[in-house]
Scaffold this motif. Sequence first.
Motif, PDB file in Angstrom:
ATOM      1  N   TYR A 262       3.626   8.617   2.832  1.00  0.00           N
ATOM      2  CA  TYR A 262       4.384   9.624   2.549  1.00  0.00           C
ATOM      3  C   TYR A 262       3.657  11.079   2.731  1.00  0.00           C
ATOM      4  CZ  TYR A 262       6.433   6.167  -0.633  1.00  0.00           C
ATOM      5  OH  TYR A 262       7.081   5.128  -1.047  1.00  0.00           O
ATOM      6  N   ALA A 263       4.356  12.208   3.263  1.00  0.00           N
ATOM      7  CA  ALA A 263       3.980  13.581   3.405  1.00  0.00           C
ATOM      8  C   ALA A 263       3.047  13.902   2.205  1.00  0.00           C
ATOM      9  CB  ALA A 263       4.896  14.492   3.534  1.00  0.00           C
TER      10      ALA A 263
ATOM     11  N   LEU B 268       0.861  -1.333  -0.062  1.00  0.00           N
ATOM     12  CA  LEU B 268       0.009   0.108  -0.168  1.00  0.00           C
ATOM     13  C   LEU B 268       0.841   1.250  -0.242  1.00  0.00           C
ATOM     14  CD1 LEU B 268      -1.529  -2.357   1.615  1.00  0.00           C
ATOM     15  CD2 LEU B 268      -2.966  -0.361   2.382  1.00  0.00           C
ATOM     16  N   ARG B 269       0.566   2.222  -0.637  1.00  0.00           N
ATOM     17  CA  ARG B 269       1.100   3.408  -0.801  1.00  0.00           C
ATOM     18  C   ARG B 269       0.007   4.644  -0.438  1.00  0.00           C
ATOM     19  NH1 ARG B 269       2.564   5.048  -6.093  1.00  0.00           N
ATOM     20  NH2 ARG B 269       1.471   3.229  -6.685  1.00  0.00           N
ATOM     21  N   MET B 270       0.335   5.537   0.497  1.00  0.00           N
ATOM     22  CA  MET B 270      -0.583   6.304   0.884  1.00  0.00           C
ATOM     23  C   MET B 270       0.300   7.703   0.658  1.00  0.00           C
ATOM     24  SD  MET B 270      -2.631   7.341   4.478  1.00  0.00           S
ATOM     25  CE  MET B 270      -1.517   8.499   4.897  1.00  0.00           C
ATOM     26  N   TYR B 271      -0.403   8.689   0.153  1.00  0.00           N
ATOM     27  CA  TYR B 271       0.067  10.286  -0.092  1.00  0.00           C
ATOM     28  C   TYR B 271      -0.704  10.994   0.569  1.00  0.00           C
ATOM     29  CZ  TYR B 271       2.771   7.634  -3.668  1.00  0.00           C
ATOM     30  OH  TYR B 271       3.494   6.644  -4.453  1.00  0.00           O
ATOM     31  N   LYS B 272      -0.223  11.650   1.740  1.00  0.00           N
ATOM     32  CA  LYS B 272      -0.853  12.556   2.810  1.00  0.00           C
ATOM     33  C   LYS B 272      -1.416  13.710   2.125  1.00  0.00           C
ATOM     34  CE  LYS B 272       0.294  12.893   6.858  1.00  0.00           C
ATOM     35  NZ  LYS B 272       1.303  13.162   8.205  1.00  0.00           N
ATOM     36  N   ALA B 273      -0.631  14.491   1.341  1.00  0.00           N
ATOM     37  CA  ALA B 273      -0.952  15.743   0.472  1.00  0.00           C
ATOM     38  C   ALA B 273      -2.114  15.634  -0.290  1.00  0.00           C
ATOM     39  CB  ALA B 273       0.241  16.157  -0.169  1.00  0.00           C
ATOM     40  N   GLN B 274      -1.933  14.368  -1.190  1.00  0.00           N
ATOM     41  CA  GLN B 274      -2.828  14.202  -2.168  1.00  0.00           C
ATOM     42  C   GLN B 274      -4.242  13.476  -1.657  1.00  0.00           C
ATOM     43  OE1 GLN B 274       0.312  13.258  -2.576  1.00  0.00           O
ATOM     44  NE2 GLN B 274       1.032  14.887  -3.912  1.00  0.00           N
ATOM     45  N   ARG B 275      -4.136  13.051  -0.639  1.00  0.00           N
ATOM     46  CA  ARG B 275      -5.158  12.265   0.254  1.00  0.00           C
ATOM     47  C   ARG B 275      -5.654  11.364  -0.554  1.00  0.00           C
ATOM     48  NH1 ARG B 275      -3.930  16.167   2.693  1.00  0.00           N
ATOM     49  NH2 ARG B 275      -5.034  17.249   4.387  1.00  0.00           N
ATOM     50  N   LEU B 276      -4.672  10.156  -0.789  1.00  0.00           N
ATOM     51  CA  LEU B 276      -4.845   9.067  -1.745  1.00  0.00           C
ATOM     52  C   LEU B 276      -4.105   7.982  -1.217  1.00  0.00           C
ATOM     53  CD1 LEU B 276      -5.761   8.395  -4.621  1.00  0.00           C
ATOM     54  CD2 LEU B 276      -3.606   8.747  -5.500  1.00  0.00           C
ATOM     55  N   LEU B 277      -4.838   6.938  -1.212  1.00  0.00           N
ATOM     56  CA  LEU B 277      -4.337   5.607  -0.976  1.00  0.00           C
ATOM     57  C   LEU B 277      -4.399   4.464  -2.262  1.00  0.00           C
ATOM     58  CD1 LEU B 277      -3.402   3.478   1.365  1.00  0.00           C
ATOM     59  CD2 LEU B 277      -5.863   2.859   1.441  1.00  0.00           C
TER      60      LEU B 277
END
Length: 169
Positions: free
Chosen positions: A168-169, A37-46
Amino acid sequence: MTTNFPRRVFILSGLAAFLSGCADKFRTYNGPKVTRLRMYKAQRLLVLDGKAGVLRTFPIGLGFAPQGHKQFEGDGRTPEGTYVIDRRNPDSLFHLSIGISYPNAADIAFAESQGKSPGGDIFIHGGPRKGIDPMNKRDWTAGCIAVTDRQIEEIYAMVKNGTPIDIYA
């Protein structure tokens, strides 16, 4: 008129059985294995990855203080770094949830060096239950990752314990 009564009962019973089956929160998944799983906090995407690439993406909500790495209990932040999906909660207050292995050894050491607790119980979970009033609709958790109830049903079925997650931030 009486000849149609048994038919109507049969049809309505079948419809009720079908709809109750749709209401089950435990789905099955027979597709490719989710490997990361990759989570991108700034993009609000999992992002759920498989061997051949992206399998699914989901919009997410975060902790009520979404910027920065979670450091202490109660800071409202979502962790950043590499963790593992390490538990499941089928009786979650938030429909279903899967746990993230925060805090790791580095998180614990930093918090202890500051004389504080790192916190814990970070999950990917469904939406708020009745009686829980999110501070806002986007980032309302205490540090968890929020998706809709339907989305957590998919994620819960697809993602197994032991799957790595990079945040990720």
